[in-house]
Motif scaffolding. Structure first.
Motif, PDB file in Angstrom:
ATOM      1  N   ALA A  81       0.835  -1.208   0.000  1.00 31.81           N
ATOM      2  CA  ALA A  81       0.000   0.000   0.000  1.00 31.81           C
ATOM      3  C   ALA A  81       0.865   1.251   0.000  1.00 31.81           C
ATOM      4  O   ALA A  81       0.555   2.227  -0.692  1.00 31.81           O
ATOM      5  CB  ALA A  81      -0.922  -0.019   1.210  1.00 31.81           C
ATOM      6  N   ILE A  82       1.959   1.221   0.756  1.00 31.14           N
ATOM      7  CA  ILE A  82       2.821   2.416   0.783  1.00 31.14           C
ATOM      8  C   ILE A  82       3.481   2.624  -0.587  1.00 31.14           C
ATOM      9  O   ILE A  82       3.547   3.752  -1.098  1.00 31.14           O
ATOM     10  CB  ILE A  82       3.893   2.309   1.888  1.00 31.14           C
ATOM     11  N   VAL A  83       3.928   1.515  -1.205  1.00 33.70           N
ATOM     12  CA  VAL A  83       4.530   1.627  -2.546  1.00 33.70           C
ATOM     13  C   VAL A  83       3.512   2.224  -3.520  1.00 33.70           C
ATOM     14  O   VAL A  83       3.836   3.095  -4.331  1.00 33.70           O
ATOM     15  CB  VAL A  83       5.012   0.236  -3.026  1.00 33.70           C
ATOM     16  N   VAL A  84       2.261   1.781  -3.404  1.00 31.68           N
ATOM     17  CA  VAL A  84       1.220   2.300  -4.298  1.00 31.68           C
ATOM     18  C   VAL A  84       1.040   3.803  -4.083  1.00 31.68           C
ATOM     19  O   VAL A  84       1.020   4.596  -5.030  1.00 31.68           O
ATOM     20  CB  VAL A  84      -0.114   1.563  -4.045  1.00 31.68           C
ATOM     21  N   VAL A  85       0.905   4.216  -2.803  1.00 33.10           N
ATOM     22  CA  VAL A  85       0.646   5.631  -2.536  1.00 33.10           C
ATOM     23  C   VAL A  85       1.849   6.490  -2.927  1.00 33.10           C
ATOM     24  O   VAL A  85       1.696   7.646  -3.329  1.00 33.10           O
ATOM     25  CB  VAL A  85       0.279   5.828  -1.049  1.00 33.10           C
ATOM     26  N   ALA A  86       3.064   5.897  -2.850  1.00 30.71           N
ATOM     27  CA  ALA A  86       4.244   6.664  -3.240  1.00 30.71           C
ATOM     28  C   ALA A  86       4.275   6.921  -4.751  1.00 30.71           C
ATOM     29  O   ALA A  86       5.102   7.692  -5.231  1.00 30.71           O
ATOM     30  CB  ALA A  86       5.507   5.931  -2.805  1.00 30.71           C
ATOM     31  N   GLY A  87       3.375   6.259  -5.494  1.00 27.48           N
ATOM     32  CA  GLY A  87       3.285   6.543  -6.927  1.00 27.48           C
ATOM     33  C   GLY A  87       4.289   5.776  -7.758  1.00 27.48           C
ATOM     34  O   GLY A  87       4.707   6.243  -8.818  1.00 27.48           O
ATOM     35  N   LEU A  88       4.688   4.599  -7.294  1.00 31.21           N
ATOM     36  CA  LEU A  88       5.626   3.802  -8.086  1.00 31.21           C
ATOM     37  C   LEU A  88       4.853   2.932  -9.079  1.00 31.21           C
ATOM     38  O   LEU A  88       3.727   2.527  -8.816  1.00 31.21           O
ATOM     39  CB  LEU A  88       6.463   2.906  -7.157  1.00 31.21           C
ATOM     40  N   PRO A  89       5.463   2.646 -10.258  1.00 31.41           N
ATOM     41  CA  PRO A  89       4.823   1.747 -11.199  1.00 31.41           C
ATOM     42  C   PRO A  89       4.829   0.333 -10.628  1.00 31.41           C
ATOM     43  O   PRO A  89       5.695   0.029  -9.793  1.00 31.41           O
ATOM     44  CB  PRO A  89       5.710   1.852 -12.448  1.00 31.41           C
ATOM     45  N   PRO A  90       3.956  -0.588 -11.024  1.00 35.42           N
ATOM     46  CA  PRO A  90       2.982  -0.433 -12.111  1.00 35.42           C
ATOM     47  C   PRO A  90       1.605  -0.016 -11.619  1.00 35.42           C
ATOM     48  O   PRO A  90       0.617  -0.321 -12.268  1.00 35.42           O
ATOM     49  CB  PRO A  90       2.947  -1.862 -12.648  1.00 35.42           C
ATOM     50  N   PHE A  91       1.505   0.641 -10.488  1.00 35.88           N
ATOM     51  CA  PHE A  91       0.180   0.902  -9.923  1.00 35.88           C
ATOM     52  C   PHE A  91      -0.448   2.169 -10.502  1.00 35.88           C
ATOM     53  O   PHE A  91       0.220   2.988 -11.137  1.00 35.88           O
ATOM     54  CB  PHE A  91       0.271   0.988  -8.402  1.00 35.88           C
ATOM     55  N   GLY A  92      -1.768   2.320 -10.212  1.00 34.55           N
ATOM     56  CA  GLY A  92      -2.557   3.391 -10.821  1.00 34.55           C
ATOM     57  C   GLY A  92      -2.075   4.789 -10.522  1.00 34.55           C
ATOM     58  O   GLY A  92      -2.213   5.690 -11.344  1.00 34.55           O
ATOM     59  N   LEU A  93      -1.491   4.995  -9.321  1.00 32.27           N
ATOM     60  CA  LEU A  93      -1.080   6.364  -9.003  1.00 32.27           C
ATOM     61  C   LEU A  93       0.072   6.821  -9.878  1.00 32.27           C
ATOM     62  O   LEU A  93       0.214   8.009 -10.145  1.00 32.27           O
ATOM     63  CB  LEU A  93      -0.694   6.495  -7.520  1.00 32.27           C
TER      64      LEU A  93
ATOM     65  N   LEU B   3      -4.040  -1.723  -9.130  1.00 30.82           N
ATOM     66  CA  LEU B   3      -3.077  -2.338 -10.052  1.00 30.82           C
ATOM     67  C   LEU B   3      -3.668  -2.418 -11.451  1.00 30.82           C
ATOM     68  O   LEU B   3      -3.027  -2.055 -12.446  1.00 30.82           O
ATOM     69  CB  LEU B   3      -2.702  -3.731  -9.539  1.00 30.82           C
ATOM     70  N   VAL B   4      -4.929  -2.868 -11.533  1.00 29.96           N
ATOM     71  CA  VAL B   4      -5.574  -3.005 -12.843  1.00 29.96           C
ATOM     72  C   VAL B   4      -5.685  -1.640 -13.517  1.00 29.96           C
ATOM     73  O   VAL B   4      -5.392  -1.475 -14.706  1.00 29.96           O
ATOM     74  CB  VAL B   4      -6.962  -3.654 -12.688  1.00 29.96           C
ATOM     75  N   LEU B   5      -6.079  -0.619 -12.725  1.00 32.36           N
ATOM     76  CA  LEU B   5      -6.201   0.719 -13.302  1.00 32.36           C
ATOM     77  C   LEU B   5      -4.832   1.252 -13.703  1.00 32.36           C
ATOM     78  O   LEU B   5      -4.726   2.186 -14.486  1.00 32.36           O
ATOM     79  CB  LEU B   5      -6.857   1.669 -12.304  1.00 32.36           C
ATOM     80  N   GLY B   6      -3.774   0.662 -13.157  1.00 33.76           N
ATOM     81  CA  GLY B   6      -2.435   1.157 -13.453  1.00 33.76           C
ATOM     82  C   GLY B   6      -1.938   0.753 -14.815  1.00 33.76           C
ATOM     83  O   GLY B   6      -1.463   1.579 -15.575  1.00 33.76           O
ATOM     84  N   PHE B   7      -2.053  -0.523 -15.148  1.00 33.65           N
ATOM     85  CA  PHE B   7      -1.455  -0.868 -16.435  1.00 33.65           C
ATOM     86  C   PHE B   7      -2.333  -1.680 -17.367  1.00 33.65           C
ATOM     87  O   PHE B   7      -1.905  -2.091 -18.428  1.00 33.65           O
ATOM     88  CB  PHE B   7      -0.080  -1.543 -16.241  1.00 33.65           C
TER      89      PHE B   7
END
Lengths: 482, 225
Positions: free
Chosen positions: A379-391, A460-464
């Protein structure tokens, strides 16, 4: 009257009815089940919104409100499921007694119901009343632990948001006055849909005045700097499922109101351009919050500043203008809400497990609680805006639009995002790696993490692999505000 | 509706009542004792009720009488009595701890009134004279309420500052012709609910700190944690 038997009306009324039921239930577990059922009902009704587009005197369902209502009710549902186990742990630990657990369930549903009403209402007055009611519910729920800090946090929350919401009402009155020459006295001059159509004929000077007050008022609720003072305290002291819903819904409702207002201002030739104001407040929030994240000792307070940063980024994207930036802003709002709710659910579990919520006392989570630690790290990796996530996707889109429309601001936005993301990752290392610490709380069963994983998978799906239908849907939502 | 402008009786009276509300805002700022603050607040609510009632008569809008009645009974009678009760029961000290002296507060207040006139009058040139004046007065009352909230240290006086700010909002809403009932009712409901909320706060704050002073509440310490 037909509005009352409208399926759309079920979206806010089911949670509110659930709140009534929960108020009559003395059993804490039954109350928690009622919360889940009512939130699920609200979400099920919201799922029908895309096929129920309509404009009436009181209800406005367009892609924008449908999208955000869907998101809000979904986060409401997963938070309800999460809070079932969370509240049970709080009850066994003695931090909460059954009467207060009941109050918590009532307030959570009231809050959710009024948020949804604010989103779907076509009347500026009703939107305002709903936001006000939701504010009062959230103030009470933040003060629920009744510790000195919780009381101070809710008092601060109430004063700042009370003043903000009062300024927004003044703005609403002035907006009505601005629309009078175009729409005449009555409900039309207070309707979002009619205002958007009649914007070119409204009084520009009055629109300016209204915009200033509404931006300050709703900006307070969106946590935009310098009006963000309530947010870190409210997040840190309130019950954690509430932090998840607060991070998700209040910001979004306020930002949607601001986005609609931007559409009205843009359509009027006499009115000032709203973009620069939104961009200034947004950028200030991004920079201030990302710098403030360094040196925070309290975990929830730290993530509250991260929420302020992301809210500022959305406001900045809305300020840039144009369909692409608005699309990026809406996408960012969606993925951030999902990711932050998952993050707060993990943080709540961590705080229960370790018996404290300061960084100094928590380390080596992956060692002590593997599932929880890994979920939190993701969750922290996602919020930090790292790929491949939606942020990552939405932040790249926003940066791209910044290069297009306001190139000189790109370095500032970039610095803000990097500083914030860096702070998150350095805290990730401290929390999840290293020597494990042990606390008095019970271990978290992996089942309790399912809502968080559902959120993270969606991000994740919205990311890539974003489906084209979702792109078209968000595009339609973005085009509502021109 | 008859012509509204300088010299017309309906205009003069509406103007006068709005001005009374504003003057009472200044009076609120200058009080040195808790009980007189509460009484001044009650007076302001009566003036507001009169202003709302007169607007209802002038605009032929009967629903404004409801607003007036709510202002009179809830804010002019019930809330002040309850506040007096709180003061007696909690044995709150009668003096008011001010963050700013009376004179600087009043000077700031005058500047805020000037500011709201400078902001409102140029932006409303095409509107009716009554609406313009009313909006300027209302904005002044709102700003003075804010000033009261920041220049007073005790929770009770901050609450009254907040409620006087809300009086300004109602003054703005009733002065606009044909504004649907939604807003007035919502504000009235809000004040009642807000009062309940505040009541809860009072008792909790009292239980926790044995005092209603805001500065005891400085532990969370904003951004320092």
């Amino acid at each position: 009257m037909t509005d009352l038997i409208n399926p759309v009306a079920l979206v806010p009324t089911l949670p509110l009815l659930g709140a009534l039921l929960a108020a009559m239930t003395t059993n804490a577990r039954a109350g928690a089940v009622i919360v889940i059922i009512a939130a699920a009902g609200g979400f099920a009704a919201a799922c029908a919104l895309p096929w129920e587009m309509q404009v009436s005197v009181f209800l406005l369902v367009d892609p924008l409100s449908a999208q955000v209502a869907l998101l809000t009710s979904f986060v409401g549902l997963t938070s309800a499921i999460f809070s079932y186990g969370y509240i049970r742990t709080e009850l066994t630990s003695g931090r909460l007694d059954p009467p207060r657990a009941r109050l918590y369930h009532v307030l959570l549903l009231t809050f959710l119901g009024f948020m949804l009403l604010a989103l779907l209402s076509n009347n500026l007055g009703v939107t305002w009343v709903a936001l006000e009611a939701a504010t009062i519910a959230s103030v009470l729920v933040v003060g629920l632990p009744r510790t000195e800090n919780a009381i101070e946090a809710s008092w601060k929350f109430f004063l700042i948001c009370g003043v903000g919401i009062a300024l927004a009402l003044f703005g609403t009155v002035v907006l009505y006055l601005a629309a009078l020459p175009a729409l005449g006295p009555g409900y039309a001059a207070m309707s979002w849909s009619d205002l958007a159509l009649a914007a070119p004929r409204c009084r520009g000077t009055l629109l300016n005045l209204a915009f200033v007050f509404l931006l300050l008022g709703y900006g307070t609720k969106a946590g935009l700097a310098p009006l963000h003072g309530w947010m870190p305290d409210a997040h840190a002291e309130g019950p954690t499922p509430v932090s998840a819903v607060l991070a998700g819904s209040v910001l979004n409702v306020a930002l949607v109101a601001i986005l609609r207002l931007r559409g009205v201002m843009d359509a009027n030739a006499e009115a000032i351009a709203p973009g620069p104001f939104l961009m200034a407040l947004g950028l200030l929030s991004v920079l201030l919050a990302s710098l403030s994240m360094w040196g925070r000792r309290d975990v929830k307070r730290f993530f509250a500043f991260s929420t302020i940063e992301q809210s500022g980024l959305v406001a900045f994207a809305f300020g840039l203008g144009g369909p692409a930036a608005t699309f990026a802003g809406l996408l960012h709002m969606t993925v951030h809400t999902l990711a932050k709710a998952a993050l707060f659910q993990c943080v709540g579990r961590v705080a229960q497990r370790k018996g404290l919520q300061v960084f100094a006392g928590i380390s080596g989570l992956i060692g002590s609680d593997r599932a929880l630690g890994l979920t939190l790290a993701t969750a922290i990796v996602v919020v930090a805006g790292l790929p491949p996530f939606g942020l990552f996707t939405s932040e790249v889109l926003i940066l791209g639009e910044t290069v297009n429309r306001a190139p000189y601001l790109t370095p500032l936005v970039g610095i803000g995002l990097v500083v914030g993301g860096w702070a998150l990752l350095s805290r990730l290392v401290g929390l999840c790696l290293g020597t494990p610490t042990y606390g008095p709380g019970p271990a978290t069963s992996p089942l309790a993490l399912i809502p968080a994983w559902v959120h993270l998978t969606l991000v994740l799906v919205l990311g890539f692999a974003m489906p084209t239908s979702v792109v078209a849907w968000l595009g339609a939502a973005a085009s509502v505000a021109k | 509706m008859e012509h509204i402008g300088f010299g017309a009786f309906s205009y003069d009276l509406a103007h006068l009542l709005g001005a009374v509300v504003l003057v009472l805002s200044f009076a609120l700022l200058s009080q040195a004792r808790v009980t007189s603050v509460i009484n001044t607040y009650a007076l302001q609510a009566w003036a507001l009720a009169a202003a709302a009632g007169w607007q209802g008569w002038v605009q032929h809008a009967p629903h404004l009488y409801i607003t007036a009645a709510l202002a009179l009974f809830a804010k002019g009678i019930v809330i002040p009595i309850a506040l007096h009760g709180i003061v007696t029961r909690l044995r709150i000290s009668r003096g008011i701890d001010t963050a700013l002296g009376i004179f600087p507060t009043m000077a700031l207040g005058v500047m805020l009134v000037a500011l709201s006139i400078l902001v409102v009058l140029p932006t409303t040139i095409q509107s009716q004279a009554l609406t313009r004046e009313d909006l300027a007065t209302a904005l002044s009352v709102v700003l003075l309420g804010l000033l009261m909230m920041i220049s007073r240290r005790t929770a009770l006086t901050q609450v009254i500052g907040f409620m006087s700010l809300e009086n300004g909002l109602i003054l703005a809403a009733v002065g606009v012709e044909g504004m649907p009932l939604v807003v007035e009712l919502s504000v009235a409901v809000l004040v009642l609910v807000a009062f309940v909320v505040f009541g809860v706060f009072f008792f909790r704050i009292r239980a926790q700190f044995d005092s209603l002073e805001i500065r005891h509440l400085d532990r969370v310490g904003g951004a320092h944690r």
